[in-house]
Enzyme design. Structure first.
Site, PDB file in Angstrom:
ATOM      1  N   HIS A 179       0.830  -1.220   0.000  1.00 29.98           N
ATOM      2  CA  HIS A 179       0.000   0.000   0.000  1.00 29.98           C
ATOM      3  C   HIS A 179       0.864   1.271   0.000  1.00 29.98           C
ATOM      4  CE1 HIS A 179      -3.853  -2.125   0.903  1.00 29.98           C
ATOM      5  NE2 HIS A 179      -3.040  -2.980   1.463  1.00 29.98           N
ATOM      6  N   ASN A 227     -10.236  -2.823   2.561  1.00 35.01           N
ATOM      7  CA  ASN A 227      -9.952  -2.823   1.132  1.00 35.01           C
ATOM      8  C   ASN A 227     -11.239  -2.575   0.356  1.00 35.01           C
ATOM      9  OD1 ASN A 227      -7.207  -3.337   1.323  1.00 35.01           O
ATOM     10  ND2 ASN A 227      -7.406  -5.537   1.052  1.00 35.01           N
ATOM     11  N   TYR A 268       1.050  -4.090  11.989  1.00 31.85           N
ATOM     12  CA  TYR A 268       0.954  -2.656  11.703  1.00 31.85           C
ATOM     13  C   TYR A 268       1.729  -1.828  12.722  1.00 31.85           C
ATOM     14  CZ  TYR A 268      -2.561  -3.887   8.227  1.00 31.85           C
ATOM     15  OH  TYR A 268      -3.200  -4.418   7.141  1.00 31.85           O
TER      16      TYR A 268
HETATM   17 FE1  HDE Z   1      -2.392  -4.774   5.510  1.00 29.22          FE
HETATM   18  N1  HDE Z   1      -0.575  -3.992   5.988  1.00 29.22           N
HETATM   19  N2  HDE Z   1      -1.723  -6.616   6.042  1.00 29.22           N
HETATM   20  N3  HDE Z   1      -4.110  -5.642   4.884  1.00 29.22           N
HETATM   21  N4  HDE Z   1      -3.018  -3.007   4.908  1.00 29.22           N
HETATM   22  C1  HDE Z   1      -0.208  -2.709   5.854  1.00 29.22           C
HETATM   23  O1  HDE Z   1       0.883  -1.442   7.497  1.00 29.22           O
HETATM   24  C2  HDE Z   1      -0.622  -6.853   6.767  1.00 29.22           C
HETATM   25  C3  HDE Z   1      -4.458  -6.953   4.959  1.00 29.22           C
HETATM   26  C4  HDE Z   1      -4.274  -2.695   4.493  1.00 29.22           C
HETATM   27  O2  HDE Z   1      -3.039   3.521   4.026  1.00 29.22           O
HETATM   28  C5  HDE Z   1       1.111  -2.389   6.482  1.00 29.22           C
HETATM   29  O3  HDE Z   1       1.244   0.737   7.925  1.00 29.22           O
HETATM   30  C6  HDE Z   1      -0.550  -8.244   7.116  1.00 29.22           C
HETATM   31  C7  HDE Z   1      -5.862  -7.125   4.753  1.00 29.22           C
HETATM   32  C8  HDE Z   1      -4.332  -1.308   4.106  1.00 29.22           C
HETATM   33  O4  HDE Z   1      -1.464   3.343   5.497  1.00 29.22           O
HETATM   34  C9  HDE Z   1       1.541  -3.749   7.076  1.00 29.22           C
HETATM   35  C10 HDE Z   1      -1.646  -8.839   6.554  1.00 29.22           C
HETATM   36  C11 HDE Z   1      -6.349  -5.869   4.545  1.00 29.22           C
HETATM   37  C12 HDE Z   1      -3.057  -0.812   4.346  1.00 29.22           C
HETATM   38  C13 HDE Z   1       0.373  -4.630   6.707  1.00 29.22           C
HETATM   39  C14 HDE Z   1      -2.388  -7.807   5.894  1.00 29.22           C
HETATM   40  C15 HDE Z   1      -5.244  -4.957   4.628  1.00 29.22           C
HETATM   41  C16 HDE Z   1      -2.271  -1.891   4.853  1.00 29.22           C
HETATM   42  C17 HDE Z   1       2.105  -1.720   5.582  1.00 29.22           C
HETATM   43  C18 HDE Z   1      -2.045 -10.295   6.574  1.00 29.22           C
HETATM   44  C19 HDE Z   1      -7.784  -5.481   4.232  1.00 29.22           C
HETATM   45  C20 HDE Z   1      -2.578   0.598   4.076  1.00 29.22           C
HETATM   46  C21 HDE Z   1       2.221  -0.305   6.050  1.00 29.22           C
HETATM   47  C22 HDE Z   1      -2.169 -10.849   7.877  1.00 29.22           C
HETATM   48  C23 HDE Z   1      -8.642  -5.660   5.381  1.00 29.22           C
HETATM   49  C24 HDE Z   1      -2.879   1.503   5.220  1.00 29.22           C
HETATM   50  C25 HDE Z   1       1.419  -0.250   7.238  1.00 29.22           C
HETATM   51  C26 HDE Z   1      -2.421   2.910   4.891  1.00 29.22           C
HETATM   52  C27 HDE Z   1      -0.945  -1.744   5.251  1.00 29.22           C
HETATM   53  C28 HDE Z   1       0.311  -5.905   7.099  1.00 29.22           C
HETATM   54  C29 HDE Z   1      -3.578  -8.048   5.145  1.00 29.22           C
HETATM   55  C30 HDE Z   1      -5.434  -3.549   4.414  1.00 29.22           C
HETATM   56  C31 HDE Z   1       2.860  -4.307   6.570  1.00 29.22           C
HETATM   57  C32 HDE Z   1       0.554  -8.912   7.913  1.00 29.22           C
HETATM   58  C33 HDE Z   1      -6.641  -8.442   4.806  1.00 29.22           C
HETATM   59  C34 HDE Z   1      -5.533  -0.563   3.558  1.00 29.22           C
HETATM   60  O5  HDE Z   1       1.678  -3.693   8.460  1.00 29.22           O
END
Ligand code: HDE
Length: 701
Positions: free
Chosen positions: A84, A157, A371
């Site tokens: 993202h 999402n 996060y």
């Molecule tokens: Fe994320 N995700 N994600 N994700 N995600 C990040 O956090 C992660 C997942 C989502 O505009 C990171 O600050 C793992 C689902 C958005 O700043 C990180 C898993 C959904 C954003 C991270 C998921 C999301 C992130 C990277 C699986 C929809 C952007 C930077 C267990 C519900 C937020 C950060 C923004 C961002 C980890 C799966 C949505 C790496 C480990 C499912 C919208 O922490």
């Protein structure tokens, strides 16, 4: 220059003289408020020249003004988000319209009419921070509510399900979809070997793949996307009784996507297409709005589902459990500074006010760690919560966490531990826990054996992919099939393509056959599913086309004009479009605009070469005969029309434009409209794409 000889006097300067040669420019008085200073407040006298040993000599180490400025610049970039990375943000507010009193004790969901500030960040997933806005990709939809009970981050999402079931596969998924490790490409694209290799080996991805190959991953605007919390959460009432909840965002402008060919061309014409669209809409006071909806399920209702509510690759059909709309979110303010706000905002799924809680969804459980952890590398300090955009605004924030990099709070007194009895000595004792109003976790029954296992209830990988595919209209099914053909046509490993096709046979035999045919490869045997798929009743709510009323609101119409254009018709199109809430942009061969037939100048908002029709939702041509003759020699004019036609848009024209339509080989249909005396007809036809034209312009799988 001889040693110690004074330099020649600096040339006398006026305010129009170029900067850089002397300090005379600011000889006029500079008020204290206007003075530029170093980071430590010392006023800078010359921001054009570094300090040198003589005007042609080497720069001196002593020049702390230069050193500070360059050093700060050297460290301007922070690590981009690992996923993202590319995003756009906006401020706004949330207002509750229907109380969930009795279901939750979170005030944001019970106090009707109360406005809560929000910050929202939309994003793509796979590309880097500088990548384009329109790849085929899932979009992030992250909302930070600054509630009176602490920040609530609903980090979702634009698709209600996810690729994987367990957080332990997330690094593999992201490694597979990002640029390939040895070659560093493709950027922001899933159409390559490693992604499809991973997908083909993990059938649990199949449902999400159906969504990813649909037009949901090609949004027309960030303002025209749905949002979903994806994971299952819990709401807890005053007695800590739990209700499962799924969160939904519904766009007031409806759902709309681009065509694939259009998205590719937009990427070149305007890589910031979505960011610009959001920014300009808010700037113009055209505030995007969403309704917040919830699906609420008791434990018994969750148990009765033919799948596991903890499995993030599954959705709950709205036809089974309706979405209750409970509030509205309006985005009404652009960030003042992209870095300070959009880049530094840190969303944490662990940010939940009392009354909202997590479920045991193993994907969500991993997110609860990730996060918070990733902010350390991105923002560099455990004090990232003190950055203004991250700060809890709706309530006090106080505890005994102390010090750390970039600590900005100045704590008075001795109390930095708890319990303490400093109050007995007349000192301020500091904050204490509050069992009544504090965050309490749901008392879930656990205590089973420690195992590394995937629950048997997660084993069905195909029923929901089937549900999604069978719920789509014919056009949408054809787009999914064509999306798959495109992506797999870029995969060089034949065995990977075969494995994807084997898996697809478990979704839909016809789909698998269409994709195989599109790729011109034989259809392999079906793979053996871990659990036999079942057929569920189709859910029309999963469609993109037709789910919302067709509308021109928030869209844009281009009018291509030349000298001698009929001013009356331009005005009529403009008035009709604006009355529907659409914006109108005049496109002319030259940016200065044209002279209309009434002898009046008409200013242009864009020049033909830089304003292709992919940037608009409908187009019209209001040209003179001479103007048309000149445009016939411009490939940009032919492409303008040809693309609008190929992207199924309404095209309005005046009689003088007929030769241009012919040159672009535009065939007559109900979306190609003579607007000589009926601008309204163009407007009516512009509210949606001309889907019935598609068979004329491309072969779909
Ligand atoms: Fe994320 N995700 N994600 N994700 N995600 C990040 O956090 C992660 C997942 C989502 O505009 C990171 O600050 C793992 C689902 C958005 O700043 C990180 C898993 C959904 C954003 C991270 C998921 C999301 C992130 C990277 C699986 C929809 C952007 C930077 C267990 C519900 C937020 C950060 C923004 C961002 C980890 C799966 C949505 C790496 C480990 C499912 C919208 O922490």
């Amino acid at each position: 220059m001889a040693k110690n000889k004074p330099p020649a006097a600096a040339p006398q300067r006026t305010d129009d003289a170029p900067l850089g040669q002397g300090g005379e420019r600011h000889q006029t008085a500079v008020s204290p408020a206007e003075r530029t200073t170093t980071n430590h407040g010392v006023t800078i006298s010359d921001n054009q020249n570094s300090l040198k040993a003589g005007d042609r000599g080497p720069t001196l180490l002593e020049d702390f003004v230069l050193r500070e400025k360059i050093q700060h610049f050297d460290h301007e970039r922070i690590p981009e988000r690992i996923v993202h990375a590319r995003g756009s943000g906006a401020h706004g507010y949330f207002e509750l319209t229907d109380s969930l009193e009795g279901i939750t004790r979170a005030k944001i969901l019970t106090e009707v009419g109360e406005r809560t500030e929000v910050f929202v960040r939309f994003s793509t997933v796979a590309g880097g921070a500088g990548s384009v806005d329109t790849p085929r990709d899932v979009r992030g939809f992250a909302v930070k509510f600054y509630t009176r009970d602490g920040n609530w981050d609903l980090v979702g999402n634009n698709i209600p399900v996810f690729f994987i079931q367990d957080a332990i596969k997330f690094p593999d998924l992201i490694h597979a979809v990002k640029m390939e490790a040895d070659r560093g490409y493709p950027q922001a694209a899933s159409a390559h070997d490693t992604f499809w290799d991973f997908v083909s080996l993990l059938p649990e991805t199949t449902h999400m793949i159906m969504w990813a190959m649909s037009d949901r991953t090609l949004p027309r605007s960030l303002r025209m996307m749905e949002g979903f919390g994806v994971n299952t959460f819990r709401l807890l009432n005053e007695d800590d009784e739990a209700t499962f909840v799924k969160f939904h965002w519904r766009p007031m402008l409806g759902l709309q996507s681009t065509c694939w060919d259009e998205a590719v061309k937009i990427a070149g014409a305007d890589p910031d297409f979505h960011r610009r669209d959001l920014h300009e809409a808010i700037e113009a006071g055209d505030y995007p709005e969403w309704a917040l909806g919830v699906q609420l399920l008791s434990q018994a209702e969750a148990d009765a589902l033919p799948f596991d509510i903890l499995d993030a690759t599954k959705l709950i059909p709205e036809e089974l459990h309706p979405v209750r709309l409970i509030g509205r979110m309006v985005l009404d303010r652009n960030p003042d500074n992209f870095f300070a706000e959009t880049e530094q905002v840190a969303f944490l799924p662990t940010n939940m006010p009392p009354g909202i809680d997590v479920s045991e969804d193993p994907l969500l459980q991993g997110r609860l760690f990730s996060y918070q952890d990733t902010q350390l590398s991105r923002l560099g300090t455990v004090n990232f919560h003190q950055i203004p955009v991250n700060r809890a605004k709706g309530c006090p924030m106080q505890n005994f966490q102390r010090d750390g990099h970039m600590q900005t709070q100045v704590f008075a007194g001795r109390a930095n531990y708890e319990p303490n009895s400093l109050a007995d000595a007349g000192e301020e004792p500091g904050p204490r826990e509050d069992p009544t109003h504090g965050f309490r976790s749901f008392r879930a029954v656990t205590g089973d054996q420690k195992v590394r296992l995937r629950a048997e209830s997660f084993a069905d990988h195909y029923s929901h992919a089937r549900l999604f595919y069978s719920s789509q209209s014919g056009i949408e099914q054809a787009h999914i099939a064509s999306g798959l053909v495109f992506e797999l046509s870029k995969v060089k490993l034949d065995h990977v393509v075969r494995r994807v096709l084997s898996n697809l046979r478990n979704v839909d035999e016809d789909l698998a056959a269409r994709v195989a045919d599109g790729l011109n490869v034989p259809l392999p045997a079906a793979s053996a599913p871990a659990a036999e798929p079942i057929d569920m009743a189709p859910s029309p709510a999963l469609r993109l086309i037709g789910k919302y009323e067709d509308s021109l609101a928030g869209r844009a119409i281009a009018i291509l004009v030349t000298d001698g254009a009929d001013a009356r018709i331009v005005d009529a199109v403009r008035a009709a479009a604006e009355s529907e809430g659409a914006a109108v942009k005049i496109i002319a061969p030259r940016i200065g605009g044209v002279m209309t037939d009434s002898g009046e100048p008409l200013a242009a908002g864009g020049q033909l070469g830089g304003s292709p029709s992919v940037l608009f939702d409908a187009v019209s041509l209001v040209v003179s005969a001479e103007g048309c003759a000149a445009l016939l020699k411009e490939s940009a004019a032919i492409d303008f029309l040809r693309d609008a036609y190929g992207h199924l848009k309404a095209i309005g024209f005046t009689a003088e434009a007929a030769p241009l339509l012919e040159a672009a080989r535009i065939l007559a249909d109900d979306g190609v409209i003579d607007i000589g005396d009926d601008a309204e007809a163009l407007i009516a036809a512009s509210a949606t794409r001309r889907w019935d034209r598609e068979a004329r312009v491309r072969t779909l799988a």
